[in-house]
Design an enzyme around this catalytic site. Sequence first.
Site, PDB file in Angstrom:
ATOM      1  N   ILE A  16      -5.793   1.164 -10.258  1.00 20.74           N
ATOM      2  CA  ILE A  16      -5.534   1.008 -11.696  1.00 20.74           C
ATOM      3  C   ILE A  16      -6.674   1.581 -12.529  1.00 20.74           C
ATOM      4  O   ILE A  16      -6.483   1.958 -13.686  1.00 20.74           O
ATOM      5  CB  ILE A  16      -5.278  -0.483 -12.056  1.00 20.74           C
ATOM      6  CG1 ILE A  16      -4.866  -0.664 -13.525  1.00 20.74           C
ATOM      7  CG2 ILE A  16      -6.472  -1.343 -11.746  1.00 20.74           C
ATOM      8  CD1 ILE A  16      -3.548  -0.063 -13.875  1.00 20.74           C
ATOM      9  N   SER A  37     -19.695   1.471  -8.444  1.00 23.02           N
ATOM     10  CA  SER A  37     -18.933   1.151  -7.234  1.00 23.02           C
ATOM     11  C   SER A  37     -19.894   0.457  -6.276  1.00 23.02           C
ATOM     12  O   SER A  37     -21.122   0.574  -6.420  1.00 23.02           O
ATOM     13  CB  SER A  37     -18.427   2.462  -6.616  1.00 23.02           C
ATOM     14  OG  SER A  37     -18.029   2.248  -5.277  1.00 23.02           O
ATOM     15  N   LYS A  98      -5.850  -8.408 -14.997  1.00 21.07           N
ATOM     16  CA  LYS A  98      -5.088  -9.612 -14.692  1.00 21.07           C
ATOM     17  C   LYS A  98      -5.045  -9.789 -13.182  1.00 21.07           C
ATOM     18  O   LYS A  98      -5.154  -8.790 -12.480  1.00 21.07           O
ATOM     19  CB  LYS A  98      -3.680  -9.573 -15.304  1.00 21.07           C
ATOM     20  CG  LYS A  98      -2.903  -8.257 -15.159  1.00 21.07           C
ATOM     21  CD  LYS A  98      -2.554  -7.744 -13.804  1.00 21.07           C
ATOM     22  CE  LYS A  98      -1.712  -8.601 -12.926  1.00 21.07           C
ATOM     23  NZ  LYS A  98      -1.463  -7.928 -11.581  1.00 21.07           N
TER      24      LYS A  98
HETATM   25  N1  NDP Z   1      -2.658  -4.072 -15.590  1.00 15.96           N
HETATM   26  C1  NDP Z   1      -1.949  -3.432 -14.654  1.00 15.96           C
HETATM   27  O1  NDP Z   1      -0.935  -2.783 -14.932  1.00 15.96           O
HETATM   28  C2  NDP Z   1      -2.413  -3.490 -13.244  1.00 15.96           C
HETATM   29  C3  NDP Z   1      -3.398  -4.376 -12.898  1.00 15.96           C
HETATM   30  N2  NDP Z   1      -3.853  -4.438 -11.628  1.00 15.96           N
HETATM   31  C4  NDP Z   1      -4.925  -5.398 -11.337  1.00 15.96           C
HETATM   32  O2  NDP Z   1      -6.138  -4.666 -11.185  1.00 15.96           O
HETATM   33  C5  NDP Z   1      -6.963  -5.263 -10.191  1.00 15.96           C
HETATM   34  C6  NDP Z   1      -7.298  -4.218  -9.141  1.00 15.96           C
HETATM   35  O3  NDP Z   1      -6.111  -3.755  -8.547  1.00 15.96           O
HETATM   36  P1  NDP Z   1      -6.058  -2.318  -7.807  1.00 15.96           P
HETATM   37  O4  NDP Z   1      -6.615  -1.270  -8.693  1.00 15.96           O
HETATM   38  O5  NDP Z   1      -4.706  -2.153  -7.289  1.00 15.96           O
HETATM   39  O6  NDP Z   1      -7.059  -2.601  -6.600  1.00 15.96           O
HETATM   40  P2  NDP Z   1      -7.733  -1.605  -5.571  1.00 15.96           P
HETATM   41  O7  NDP Z   1      -7.794  -2.303  -4.269  1.00 15.96           O
HETATM   42  O8  NDP Z   1      -7.115  -0.267  -5.629  1.00 15.96           O
HETATM   43  O9  NDP Z   1      -9.208  -1.477  -6.159  1.00 15.96           O
HETATM   44  C7  NDP Z   1     -10.078  -2.572  -6.251  1.00 15.96           C
HETATM   45  C8  NDP Z   1     -11.510  -2.058  -6.336  1.00 15.96           C
HETATM   46  O10 NDP Z   1     -12.379  -3.178  -6.308  1.00 15.96           O
HETATM   47  C9  NDP Z   1     -13.577  -2.843  -5.607  1.00 15.96           C
HETATM   48  N3  NDP Z   1     -13.860  -3.902  -4.637  1.00 15.96           N
HETATM   49  C10 NDP Z   1     -14.948  -4.693  -4.635  1.00 15.96           C
HETATM   50  N4  NDP Z   1     -14.918  -5.575  -3.639  1.00 15.96           N
HETATM   51  C11 NDP Z   1     -13.787  -5.341  -2.963  1.00 15.96           C
HETATM   52  C12 NDP Z   1     -13.214  -5.929  -1.807  1.00 15.96           C
HETATM   53  N5  NDP Z   1     -13.810  -6.941  -1.150  1.00 15.96           N
HETATM   54  N6  NDP Z   1     -12.059  -5.440  -1.366  1.00 15.96           N
HETATM   55  C13 NDP Z   1     -11.445  -4.444  -2.012  1.00 15.96           C
HETATM   56  N7  NDP Z   1     -11.936  -3.845  -3.134  1.00 15.96           N
HETATM   57  C14 NDP Z   1     -13.106  -4.293  -3.593  1.00 15.96           C
HETATM   58  C15 NDP Z   1     -13.364  -1.491  -4.956  1.00 15.96           C
HETATM   59  O11 NDP Z   1     -14.163  -0.560  -5.673  1.00 15.96           O
HETATM   60  P3  NDP Z   1     -15.611  -0.122  -5.145  1.00 15.96           P
HETATM   61  O12 NDP Z   1     -15.688  -0.452  -3.681  1.00 15.96           O
HETATM   62  O13 NDP Z   1     -15.640   1.336  -5.401  1.00 15.96           O
HETATM   63  O14 NDP Z   1     -16.608  -0.867  -5.925  1.00 15.96           O
HETATM   64  C16 NDP Z   1     -11.904  -1.176  -5.156  1.00 15.96           C
HETATM   65  O15 NDP Z   1     -11.671   0.163  -5.424  1.00 15.96           O
HETATM   66  C17 NDP Z   1      -6.189  -6.470  -9.669  1.00 15.96           C
HETATM   67  O16 NDP Z   1      -6.627  -7.613 -10.321  1.00 15.96           O
HETATM   68  C18 NDP Z   1      -4.735  -6.155 -10.039  1.00 15.96           C
HETATM   69  O17 NDP Z   1      -3.963  -7.317 -10.244  1.00 15.96           O
HETATM   70  C19 NDP Z   1      -3.393  -3.588 -10.676  1.00 15.96           C
HETATM   71  C20 NDP Z   1      -2.406  -2.676 -10.958  1.00 15.96           C
HETATM   72  C21 NDP Z   1      -1.808  -2.582 -12.273  1.00 15.96           C
HETATM   73  O1  NHF Z   2      -0.164  -5.509 -12.158  1.00 17.05           O
HETATM   74  C1  NHF Z   2       0.415  -4.829 -11.344  1.00 17.05           C
HETATM   75  C2  NHF Z   2       1.535  -3.966 -11.751  1.00 17.05           C
HETATM   76  O2  NHF Z   2       2.361  -3.548 -10.741  1.00 17.05           O
HETATM   77  C3  NHF Z   2       1.895  -3.571  -9.402  1.00 17.05           C
HETATM   78  C4  NHF Z   2       2.827  -2.977  -8.447  1.00 17.05           C
HETATM   79  O3  NHF Z   2       2.441  -1.636  -8.347  1.00 17.05           O
HETATM   80  C5  NHF Z   2       1.289  -4.905  -9.117  1.00 17.05           C
HETATM   81  O4  NHF Z   2       1.145  -5.208  -7.775  1.00 17.05           O
HETATM   82  C6  NHF Z   2       0.038  -4.810  -9.890  1.00 17.05           C
HETATM   83  O5  NHF Z   2      -0.982  -5.652  -9.557  1.00 17.05           O
END
Ligand code: NDP
Ligand code: NHF
Length: 326
Positions: A16, A37, A98
Amino acid sequence: MKPSPTRFGIIGTGRITRRLVADLQSTDGVEVTVIASRSGERARWYGDQYGIGTAVEGYAELLGRDDIDAVYISLPPSLHAEWSIASAQAGKHLLCEKPLTVSPTETDEVTAACRKAGVRWLDATGWLHHPRSDAFRSWIDDGRFGKIGHISASVSFYQPFQSGDHRLDASLGGGCILDLGWYAGGLARFAAGQMPTAVQADAVMVDGVSQRLTAMMWFPGGITATISCGYDTATRKWFEVAGSDSSLICDDFTRPWPDKPARCWIHDAAGKVDSESFDGHQERSMITRLIGDGPLELFQQQAIDTQRILDLFQRSIDENGQRIEA
Ligand SMILES: NC(=O)C1=CN([C@@H]2O[C@H](COP(=O)(O)OP(=O)(O)OC[C@H]3O[C@@H](n4cnc5c(N)ncnc54)[C@H](OP(=O)(O)O)[C@@H]3O)[C@@H](O)[C@H]2O)C=CC1
Ligand SMILES: O=C1CO[C@H](CO)[C@@H](O)[C@@H]1O
Protein backbone atom coordinates in the site's frame (compact mmCIF):
# COMPACT_ATOMS: atom_id res chain seq x y z
CA MET A 1 -0.69 21.89 10.61
CA LYS A 2 2.30 24.12 9.91
CA PRO A 3 4.71 24.67 8.18
CA SER A 4 3.81 24.44 4.51
CA PRO A 5 4.68 22.30 2.71
CA THR A 6 4.13 19.58 5.30
CA ARG A 7 7.10 17.22 5.02
CA PHE A 8 6.20 13.55 5.36
CA GLY A 9 8.40 10.65 6.37
CA ILE A 10 7.32 7.17 5.32
CA ILE A 11 7.62 4.18 7.67
CA GLY A 12 7.52 0.85 5.81
CA THR A 13 7.83 -0.23 2.19
CA GLY A 14 4.75 -2.40 1.63
CA ARG A 15 2.17 -2.90 -1.10
CA ILE A 16 0.00 0.00 0.00
CA THR A 17 2.96 2.31 0.62
CA ARG A 18 3.63 3.09 -3.02
CA ARG A 19 -0.02 4.07 -3.62
CA LEU A 20 -0.15 6.36 -0.60
CA VAL A 21 3.24 7.88 -1.45
CA ALA A 22 1.85 8.79 -4.89
CA ASP A 23 -1.26 10.26 -3.21
CA LEU A 24 0.91 12.28 -0.81
CA GLN A 25 3.13 13.49 -3.64
CA SER A 26 0.10 14.63 -5.65
CA THR A 27 -1.53 16.50 -2.76
CA ASP A 28 -1.06 20.28 -2.62
CA GLY A 29 1.02 21.37 0.36
CA VAL A 30 2.80 18.04 0.86
CA GLU A 31 6.36 16.95 0.25
CA VAL A 32 7.63 13.40 0.87
CA THR A 33 11.17 13.84 2.13
CA VAL A 34 12.31 10.61 3.82
CA ILE A 35 11.56 6.88 3.69
CA ALA A 36 12.58 4.31 6.30
CA SER A 37 12.74 0.54 6.07
CA ARG A 38 14.14 -2.13 8.35
CA SER A 39 16.63 -2.58 5.50
CA GLY A 40 18.72 0.37 4.33
CA GLU A 41 19.04 -1.20 0.89
CA ARG A 42 15.26 -1.55 0.52
CA ALA A 43 14.75 2.04 1.66
CA ARG A 44 17.24 3.26 -0.96
CA TRP A 45 15.58 1.19 -3.69
CA TYR A 46 12.19 2.54 -2.73
CA GLY A 47 13.47 6.11 -2.51
CA ASP A 48 15.00 5.85 -5.99
CA GLN A 49 11.85 4.28 -7.48
CA TYR A 50 9.43 6.77 -5.98
CA GLY A 51 11.46 9.97 -5.97
CA ILE A 52 12.02 10.32 -2.23
CA GLY A 53 15.26 12.18 -1.57
CA THR A 54 16.44 10.53 1.65
CA ALA A 55 16.35 6.84 2.60
CA VAL A 56 17.25 5.62 6.07
CA GLU A 57 17.64 2.28 7.81
CA GLY A 58 15.42 1.92 10.86
CA TYR A 59 12.20 3.66 11.77
CA ALA A 60 13.69 5.35 14.87
CA GLU A 61 16.34 6.91 12.64
CA LEU A 62 13.56 8.58 10.62
CA LEU A 63 11.75 9.85 13.71
CA GLY A 64 14.92 11.51 14.98
CA ARG A 65 15.17 13.77 11.92
CA ASP A 66 14.08 17.39 11.82
CA ASP A 67 13.24 17.42 8.09
CA ILE A 68 9.86 15.73 8.60
CA ASP A 69 6.70 17.15 10.18
CA ALA A 70 4.44 14.12 9.77
CA VAL A 71 4.68 10.37 9.22
CA TYR A 72 2.72 7.82 7.26
CA ILE A 73 2.85 4.34 8.83
CA SER A 74 2.08 1.33 6.63
CA LEU A 75 3.30 -1.53 8.81
CA PRO A 76 1.43 -4.73 9.75
CA PRO A 77 -1.34 -3.95 12.30
CA SER A 78 0.46 -5.26 15.41
CA LEU A 79 3.20 -2.64 14.89
CA HIS A 80 0.90 0.37 14.46
CA ALA A 81 0.62 1.28 18.14
CA GLU A 82 4.35 1.13 18.91
CA TRP A 83 5.36 3.33 15.97
CA SER A 84 2.37 5.68 16.21
CA ILE A 85 3.24 6.39 19.85
CA ALA A 86 6.92 6.83 18.96
CA SER A 87 5.94 9.22 16.16
CA ALA A 88 3.76 11.30 18.48
CA GLN A 89 6.53 11.40 21.10
CA ALA A 90 8.89 12.66 18.38
CA GLY A 91 6.38 15.47 17.71
CA LYS A 92 5.32 14.19 14.29
CA HIS A 93 1.74 14.39 13.02
CA LEU A 94 0.41 10.96 12.20
CA LEU A 95 -1.32 9.16 9.35
CA CYS A 96 -1.49 5.47 10.30
CA GLU A 97 -2.90 2.70 8.14
CA LYS A 98 -6.05 0.88 9.19
CA PRO A 99 -6.76 -0.87 11.52
CA LEU A 100 -5.48 1.91 13.79
CA THR A 101 -4.22 -0.73 16.25
CA VAL A 102 -5.15 -4.27 17.30
CA SER A 103 -7.14 -3.41 20.46
CA PRO A 104 -9.06 -0.62 22.19
CA THR A 105 -6.32 -0.47 24.85
CA GLU A 106 -3.65 0.20 22.24
CA THR A 107 -5.91 2.72 20.53
CA ASP A 108 -6.35 4.57 23.83
CA GLU A 109 -2.56 4.63 24.23
CA VAL A 110 -2.09 6.08 20.72
CA THR A 111 -4.75 8.75 21.18
CA ALA A 112 -3.32 9.69 24.60
CA ALA A 113 0.19 10.01 23.13
CA CYS A 114 -1.08 12.22 20.29
CA ARG A 115 -3.07 14.38 22.70
CA LYS A 116 -0.08 14.77 25.03
CA ALA A 117 2.24 15.70 22.16
CA GLY A 118 -0.33 18.01 20.55
CA VAL A 119 -0.04 16.28 17.17
CA ARG A 120 -2.84 15.75 14.68
CA TRP A 121 -3.74 12.20 13.71
CA LEU A 122 -5.92 10.19 11.36
CA ASP A 123 -6.16 6.54 10.46
CA ALA A 124 -5.87 6.06 6.69
CA THR A 125 -9.46 4.94 6.10
CA GLY A 126 -9.85 6.65 2.75
CA TRP A 127 -13.57 6.12 2.11
CA LEU A 128 -14.55 8.34 5.05
CA HIS A 129 -13.02 11.30 3.22
CA HIS A 130 -14.64 10.89 -0.18
CA PRO A 131 -17.12 13.72 -0.95
CA ARG A 132 -19.69 10.93 -1.39
CA SER A 133 -19.31 10.03 2.29
CA ASP A 134 -19.89 13.68 3.21
CA ALA A 135 -23.14 13.39 1.21
CA PHE A 136 -24.08 10.11 2.99
CA ARG A 137 -23.59 11.80 6.31
CA SER A 138 -25.71 14.82 5.38
CA TRP A 139 -28.51 12.62 3.98
CA ILE A 140 -28.58 10.65 7.21
CA ASP A 141 -28.49 13.82 9.31
CA ASP A 142 -31.24 15.44 7.17
CA GLY A 143 -33.48 12.40 7.49
CA ARG A 144 -33.57 11.62 3.75
CA PHE A 145 -34.12 7.91 4.50
CA GLY A 146 -36.81 8.43 7.14
CA LYS A 147 -36.38 6.15 10.13
CA ILE A 148 -33.35 3.93 9.52
CA GLY A 149 -34.17 0.28 10.20
CA HIS A 150 -31.34 -1.83 8.87
CA ILE A 151 -27.77 -1.47 7.60
CA SER A 152 -25.81 -4.19 5.85
CA ALA A 153 -22.19 -4.10 4.71
CA SER A 154 -20.07 -6.69 2.91
CA VAL A 155 -16.36 -6.54 2.20
CA SER A 156 -14.41 -9.44 0.77
CA PHE A 157 -11.52 -10.27 -1.51
CA TYR A 158 -10.70 -13.69 -2.84
CA GLN A 159 -7.00 -13.63 -2.17
CA PRO A 160 -4.99 -16.65 -1.19
CA PHE A 161 -2.24 -14.38 0.16
CA GLN A 162 1.36 -15.44 -0.20
CA SER A 163 2.82 -17.25 2.73
CA GLY A 164 4.37 -14.68 5.07
CA ASP A 165 1.65 -12.06 4.43
CA HIS A 166 0.76 -10.31 7.68
CA ARG A 167 -2.94 -11.03 6.99
CA LEU A 168 -2.23 -14.71 7.62
CA ASP A 169 -0.15 -14.19 10.76
CA ALA A 170 -2.00 -13.80 14.05
CA SER A 171 1.10 -12.37 15.75
CA LEU A 172 1.12 -9.47 13.24
CA GLY A 173 -2.59 -8.70 13.73
CA GLY A 174 -3.68 -10.81 10.74
CA GLY A 175 -7.17 -11.99 9.85
CA CYS A 176 -10.21 -10.48 8.22
CA ILE A 177 -11.79 -9.25 11.46
CA LEU A 178 -9.30 -6.40 11.82
CA ASP A 179 -8.43 -6.11 8.12
CA LEU A 180 -11.90 -6.05 6.54
CA GLY A 181 -14.16 -5.78 9.60
CA TRP A 182 -12.56 -2.35 9.95
CA TYR A 183 -14.45 -1.31 6.81
CA ALA A 184 -17.75 -3.14 7.30
CA GLY A 185 -18.12 -2.64 11.06
CA GLY A 186 -16.96 0.95 10.58
CA LEU A 187 -19.58 1.53 7.90
CA ALA A 188 -22.34 0.33 10.25
CA ARG A 189 -21.09 2.64 12.98
CA PHE A 190 -20.91 5.53 10.50
CA ALA A 191 -24.43 4.97 9.16
CA ALA A 192 -25.97 4.42 12.61
CA GLY A 193 -24.03 7.44 13.92
CA GLN A 194 -23.33 5.76 17.24
CA MET A 195 -21.96 2.68 18.97
CA PRO A 196 -24.04 -0.53 19.00
CA THR A 197 -25.56 -1.62 22.28
CA ALA A 198 -24.93 -5.31 21.49
CA VAL A 199 -23.21 -7.55 18.91
CA GLN A 200 -23.07 -11.22 18.01
CA ALA A 201 -20.36 -12.64 15.77
CA ASP A 202 -19.01 -15.82 14.23
CA ALA A 203 -15.72 -16.42 12.41
CA VAL A 204 -14.34 -19.13 10.15
CA MET A 205 -10.77 -19.65 11.34
CA VAL A 206 -7.86 -21.23 9.45
CA ASP A 207 -4.60 -21.77 11.35
CA GLY A 208 -5.74 -19.43 14.11
CA VAL A 209 -6.54 -16.56 11.72
CA SER A 210 -10.03 -15.36 10.78
CA GLN A 211 -10.92 -15.98 7.12
CA ARG A 212 -14.58 -15.06 7.30
CA LEU A 213 -16.58 -12.90 9.72
CA THR A 214 -20.36 -12.78 10.05
CA ALA A 215 -21.83 -10.41 12.61
CA MET A 216 -25.06 -8.86 13.80
CA MET A 217 -25.22 -5.49 15.53
CA TRP A 218 -28.00 -3.81 17.52
CA PHE A 219 -28.11 -0.01 17.90
CA PRO A 220 -30.30 2.35 19.92
CA GLY A 221 -33.57 3.27 18.21
CA GLY A 222 -34.20 -0.24 16.91
CA ILE A 223 -31.53 -0.09 14.19
CA THR A 224 -29.95 -3.44 13.30
CA ALA A 225 -26.95 -4.22 11.09
CA THR A 226 -25.48 -7.30 9.46
CA ILE A 227 -21.82 -7.57 8.50
CA SER A 228 -20.09 -10.05 6.20
CA CYS A 229 -16.35 -10.02 5.45
CA GLY A 230 -13.78 -12.47 4.27
CA TYR A 231 -10.95 -13.75 2.17
CA ASP A 232 -12.86 -16.73 0.75
CA THR A 233 -15.34 -15.01 -1.57
CA ALA A 234 -14.81 -12.69 -4.55
CA THR A 235 -14.69 -8.91 -4.34
CA ARG A 236 -17.53 -7.21 -2.46
CA LYS A 237 -17.24 -3.70 -1.04
CA TRP A 238 -20.85 -2.58 -0.71
CA PHE A 239 -23.53 -1.57 1.73
CA GLU A 240 -27.22 -0.76 2.10
CA VAL A 241 -28.98 1.61 4.46
CA ALA A 242 -32.69 0.74 4.61
CA GLY A 243 -35.04 3.43 5.88
CA SER A 244 -38.81 3.95 6.12
CA ASP A 245 -38.83 6.57 3.33
CA SER A 246 -36.01 5.36 1.10
CA SER A 247 -33.05 3.05 0.95
CA LEU A 248 -29.50 3.62 -0.19
CA ILE A 249 -27.35 1.14 -2.08
CA CYS A 250 -23.65 1.72 -2.69
CA ASP A 251 -21.55 -0.89 -4.49
CA ASP A 252 -18.03 0.43 -4.00
CA PHE A 253 -17.76 2.32 -0.73
CA THR A 254 -14.25 1.29 0.37
CA ARG A 255 -12.73 2.55 -2.88
CA PRO A 256 -14.56 3.56 -6.07
CA TRP A 257 -14.23 1.14 -9.00
CA PRO A 258 -11.28 2.36 -11.10
CA ASP A 259 -13.33 2.64 -14.30
CA LYS A 260 -16.48 4.27 -12.88
CA PRO A 261 -17.37 7.43 -10.98
CA ALA A 262 -18.09 7.04 -7.25
CA ARG A 263 -21.81 6.37 -7.18
CA CYS A 264 -24.85 5.17 -5.25
CA TRP A 265 -28.58 4.64 -5.73
CA ILE A 266 -31.54 5.75 -3.65
CA HIS A 267 -34.81 3.84 -3.96
CA ASP A 268 -37.88 5.59 -2.57
CA ALA A 269 -41.02 3.98 -1.18
CA ALA A 270 -42.83 4.43 -4.53
CA GLY A 271 -40.12 2.55 -6.40
CA LYS A 272 -38.42 5.57 -7.98
CA VAL A 273 -34.65 5.20 -8.21
CA ASP A 274 -32.25 8.16 -8.17
CA SER A 275 -28.62 7.55 -8.98
CA GLU A 276 -25.97 9.93 -7.73
CA SER A 277 -22.32 10.18 -8.69
CA PHE A 278 -19.47 12.12 -7.18
CA ASP A 279 -16.05 13.41 -8.20
CA GLY A 280 -13.20 13.51 -5.75
CA HIS A 281 -10.15 11.65 -4.56
CA GLN A 282 -10.59 10.15 -1.12
CA GLU A 283 -6.93 9.82 -0.16
CA ARG A 284 -6.04 13.36 -1.23
CA SER A 285 -9.07 14.67 0.73
CA MET A 286 -7.91 12.67 3.77
CA ILE A 287 -4.36 14.05 3.55
CA THR A 288 -5.65 17.60 3.00
CA ARG A 289 -7.78 17.29 6.13
CA LEU A 290 -4.85 15.99 8.17
CA ILE A 291 -2.49 18.79 7.15
CA GLY A 292 -5.17 21.45 7.53
CA ASP A 293 -6.40 23.20 10.66
CA GLY A 294 -9.96 21.84 10.67
CA PRO A 295 -11.47 19.57 13.32
CA LEU A 296 -10.65 15.85 13.09
CA GLU A 297 -12.67 14.64 16.10
CA LEU A 298 -15.47 13.12 14.00
CA PHE A 299 -12.98 10.89 12.16
CA GLN A 300 -10.99 10.11 15.29
CA GLN A 301 -14.12 9.03 17.19
CA GLN A 302 -15.09 6.86 14.20
CA ALA A 303 -11.70 5.08 14.49
CA ILE A 304 -11.95 4.70 18.28
CA ASP A 305 -15.47 3.27 18.03
CA THR A 306 -14.57 0.96 15.14
CA GLN A 307 -11.73 -0.50 17.20
CA ARG A 308 -14.17 -1.09 20.08
CA ILE A 309 -16.69 -2.75 17.75
CA LEU A 310 -14.06 -5.17 16.38
CA ASP A 311 -13.13 -6.02 19.95
CA LEU A 312 -16.80 -6.76 20.73
CA PHE A 313 -16.93 -9.06 17.66
CA GLN A 314 -13.85 -10.87 18.94
CA ARG A 315 -15.35 -11.22 22.42
CA SER A 316 -18.52 -12.72 20.96
CA ILE A 317 -16.46 -15.17 18.85
CA ASP A 318 -14.39 -16.11 21.91
CA GLU A 319 -17.66 -16.86 23.74
CA ASN A 320 -18.95 -19.18 21.00
CA GLY A 321 -21.14 -16.61 19.30
CA GLN A 322 -22.84 -15.29 22.45
CA ARG A 323 -24.57 -11.94 22.15
CA ILE A 324 -22.33 -9.39 23.90
CA GLU A 325 -23.77 -6.23 25.44
CA ALA A 326 -21.52 -3.23 24.75
N1 NDP B 1 -6.02 1.77 3.14
C1 NDP B 1 -5.97 0.77 2.26
O1 NDP B 1 -6.63 0.78 1.22
C2 NDP B 1 -5.07 -0.39 2.55
C3 NDP B 1 -4.51 -0.51 3.79
N2 NDP B 1 -3.68 -1.53 4.07
C4 NDP B 1 -3.10 -1.59 5.42
O2 NDP B 1 -1.74 -1.19 5.33
C5 NDP B 1 -0.94 -1.92 6.25
C6 NDP B 1 0.19 -2.60 5.49
O3 NDP B 1 -0.36 -3.49 4.54
P1 NDP B 1 0.49 -3.96 3.25
O4 NDP B 1 1.06 -2.77 2.56
O5 NDP B 1 -0.34 -4.87 2.49
O6 NDP B 1 1.65 -4.77 3.98
P2 NDP B 1 3.03 -5.32 3.41
O7 NDP B 1 3.28 -6.62 4.08
O8 NDP B 1 3.07 -5.27 1.94
O9 NDP B 1 4.06 -4.25 3.97
C7 NDP B 1 4.27 -4.04 5.34
C8 NDP B 1 5.63 -3.38 5.54
O10 NDP B 1 5.88 -3.29 6.93
C9 NDP B 1 7.27 -3.47 7.19
N3 NDP B 1 7.42 -4.44 8.27
C10 NDP B 1 7.97 -4.20 9.48
N4 NDP B 1 7.95 -5.27 10.26
C11 NDP B 1 7.38 -6.25 9.54
C12 NDP B 1 7.11 -7.61 9.82
N5 NDP B 1 7.41 -8.18 11.00
N6 NDP B 1 6.54 -8.34 8.86
C13 NDP B 1 6.21 -7.79 7.69
N7 NDP B 1 6.44 -6.49 7.36
C14 NDP B 1 7.03 -5.73 8.29
C15 NDP B 1 7.92 -3.93 5.90
O11 NDP B 1 8.70 -2.83 5.43
P3 NDP B 1 10.28 -2.75 5.71
O12 NDP B 1 10.76 -4.13 6.06
O13 NDP B 1 10.83 -2.26 4.42
O14 NDP B 1 10.48 -1.81 6.82
C16 NDP B 1 6.78 -4.19 4.95
O15 NDP B 1 7.06 -3.81 3.65
C17 NDP B 1 -1.89 -2.87 6.98
O16 NDP B 1 -2.27 -2.30 8.18
C18 NDP B 1 -3.08 -2.98 6.03
O17 NDP B 1 -4.29 -3.25 6.70
C19 NDP B 1 -3.33 -2.43 3.12
C20 NDP B 1 -3.85 -2.37 1.85
C21 NDP B 1 -4.81 -1.34 1.48
O1 NHF C 1 -7.36 -2.50 3.33
C1 NHF C 1 -7.23 -3.34 2.47
C2 NHF C 1 -7.94 -3.21 1.19
O2 NHF C 1 -8.05 -4.36 0.45
C3 NHF C 1 -7.17 -5.44 0.70
C4 NHF C 1 -7.31 -6.55 -0.24
O3 NHF C 1 -6.38 -6.29 -1.25
C5 NHF C 1 -7.13 -5.71 2.17
O4 NHF C 1 -6.63 -6.95 2.52
C6 NHF C 1 -6.36 -4.55 2.65
O5 NHF C 1 -5.76 -4.64 3.87
